[in-house]
Scaffold this active site. Structure first.
Site, PDB file in Angstrom:
ATOM      1  CG  ASP A   1      -2.018   0.994   1.174  1.00 19.38           C
ATOM      2  OD1 ASP A   1      -2.302   1.493   0.076  1.00 19.38           O
ATOM      3  OD2 ASP A   1      -2.601   1.298   2.238  1.00 19.38           O
TER       4      ASP A   1
ATOM      5  CG  ASN B   1      -7.434  -2.241  -6.243  1.00 18.23           C
ATOM      6  OD1 ASN B   1      -6.502  -3.024  -6.065  1.00 18.23           O
ATOM      7  ND2 ASN B   1      -7.719  -1.293  -5.353  1.00 18.23           N
TER       8      ASN B   1
HETATM    9  C1  FPP Z   1      -2.022   0.406  -3.260  1.00 19.62           C
HETATM   10  O1  FPP Z   1      -1.534   1.703  -3.422  1.00 19.62           O
HETATM   11  C2  FPP Z   1      -1.550  -0.439  -4.293  1.00 19.62           C
HETATM   12  C3  FPP Z   1      -2.330  -0.981  -5.269  1.00 19.62           C
HETATM   13  C4  FPP Z   1      -3.762  -0.732  -5.415  1.00 19.62           C
HETATM   14  C5  FPP Z   1      -1.750  -1.845  -6.260  1.00 19.62           C
HETATM   15  C6  FPP Z   1      -0.531  -2.580  -5.807  1.00 19.62           C
HETATM   16  C7  FPP Z   1       0.219  -2.831  -7.003  1.00 19.62           C
HETATM   17  C8  FPP Z   1       1.551  -2.753  -7.159  1.00 19.62           C
HETATM   18  C9  FPP Z   1       2.537  -2.515  -6.101  1.00 19.62           C
HETATM   19  C10 FPP Z   1       2.110  -2.938  -8.463  1.00 19.62           C
HETATM   20  C11 FPP Z   1       1.436  -3.971  -9.257  1.00 19.62           C
HETATM   21  C12 FPP Z   1       2.052  -5.284  -9.093  1.00 19.62           C
HETATM   22  C13 FPP Z   1       2.297  -6.059 -10.152  1.00 19.62           C
HETATM   23  C14 FPP Z   1       2.792  -7.415  -9.950  1.00 19.62           C
HETATM   24  C15 FPP Z   1       2.086  -5.577 -11.516  1.00 19.62           C
HETATM   25  P1  FPP Z   1      -2.600   2.867  -3.425  1.00 19.62           P
HETATM   26  O2  FPP Z   1      -2.768   3.324  -4.830  1.00 19.62           O
HETATM   27  O3  FPP Z   1      -3.852   2.444  -2.751  1.00 19.62           O
HETATM   28  O4  FPP Z   1      -1.841   3.918  -2.580  1.00 19.62           O
HETATM   29  P2  FPP Z   1      -2.514   5.056  -1.692  1.00 19.62           P
HETATM   30  O5  FPP Z   1      -3.254   4.358  -0.582  1.00 19.62           O
HETATM   31  O6  FPP Z   1      -1.326   5.816  -1.198  1.00 19.62           O
HETATM   32  O7  FPP Z   1      -3.398   5.866  -2.594  1.00 19.62           O
END
Ligand code: FPP
Length: 244
Positions: free
Chosen positions: A27, A75
């Protein structure tokens, strides 16, 4: 880290007390980007970059299963451009990293309802899984279109159609029907970016897992953070509900 903390000698990781299965909620990509005045999608790009050294280090240490939350059932509610970028990053990640992960002995698997992912992502996943199917050092489980409630419902429904009439669903049977069937439950759950939530991740499987939360945003999470999480895990006294 600055100051005396950084000079303190770290307890070495005890190699005979490693978690078999580590699960990670990656996250903080969006916040990482926002702090730099960048588009959220650039945070995801950095997040993918951060994943590779963690996978390699987990395999090197001797972790048996690493499950990472890459895309949740929730998501899909994000703007379609962000969803598209995440799917493209997945395809790029698989194309560029699968050969090296294969050389490192990593077997790529997925959990989640991947039949709803775009065709290109499904094809890349099928290829990466097939390429690495004989690797036995570590399983990398990518949670994609994954939601624990959805997983439990799919498992119960499948059990219902397959089990002989008048049989009762047991904990063991349900565990087998989950997407993680056959794998040990996570010993350690790591969540980056300081949030204290499970976010519909492995609700059944996390029943007795130790939880480690770090303030580090996922793109900043490095191998030293992984070591710290494992060291912290090794200070815990797991009782599994007993008095022991
Ligand atoms: C949360 O950050 C992360 C995600 C929704 C996606 C996680 C994905 C990755 C680390 C990369 C994808 C992995 C592969 C294998 C392609 P957020 O956007 O919710 O962060 P925030 O809470 O700070 O807004």
């Amino acid at each position: 880290m600055q100051g005396p903390e950084s000079n303190r000698v770290k307890t070495p990781i005890q190699m005979n007390d490693l978690p078999k299965h580590i699960a990670i909620i990656m996250d903080g990509n969006g916040r990482w980007a926002r702090q730099r005045g960048l588009d959220r999608t650039l945070g995801h790009r950095e997040g993918v970059k951060a994943l590779k050294p963690i996978v390699k280090e987990a395999a090197r240490l001797g972790i048996e299963v690493l499950t990472v939350y890459a895309f949740s059932t929730e998501n899909w509610r994000r703007p379609s451009r962000e969803v598209d970028v995440l799917m493209s990053l997945l395809v790029e990640f698989l194309a560029s990293e699968t050969p090296e992960l294969k050389d490192e002995g990593v077997q790529i698997r997925t959990i989640g309802d991947i039949g709803r992912l775009p065709a290109a992502a499904q094809q890349s996943l099928a290829w990466a899984k097939d390429e690495t199917r004989d690797q036995t050092r570590m399983i990398l489980n990518l949670a994609l279109n994954y939601g624990s409630r959805n997983e439990i419902l799919r498992a119960v429904n499948r059990w219902h159609t397959e089990a002989p009439e008048d049989t009762e669903l047991t904990e063991e049977a349900l565990s087998c029907y989950l997407d993680t069937g056959g794998l040990p439950d996570p010993d350690l759950l790591i969540r980056s970016s300081g949030e204290f939530r499970v976010s519909n991740f492995l609700l059944w499987q996390l029943a007795y897992s130790e939880i480690y939360i770090t303030e580090a945003l996922w793109p900043d999470f490095g191998t030293e953070d992984l070591h710290e999480a494992i060291r912290d895990y090794q200070t815990r006294h797991r009782r599994f509900g007993g008095l022991g």
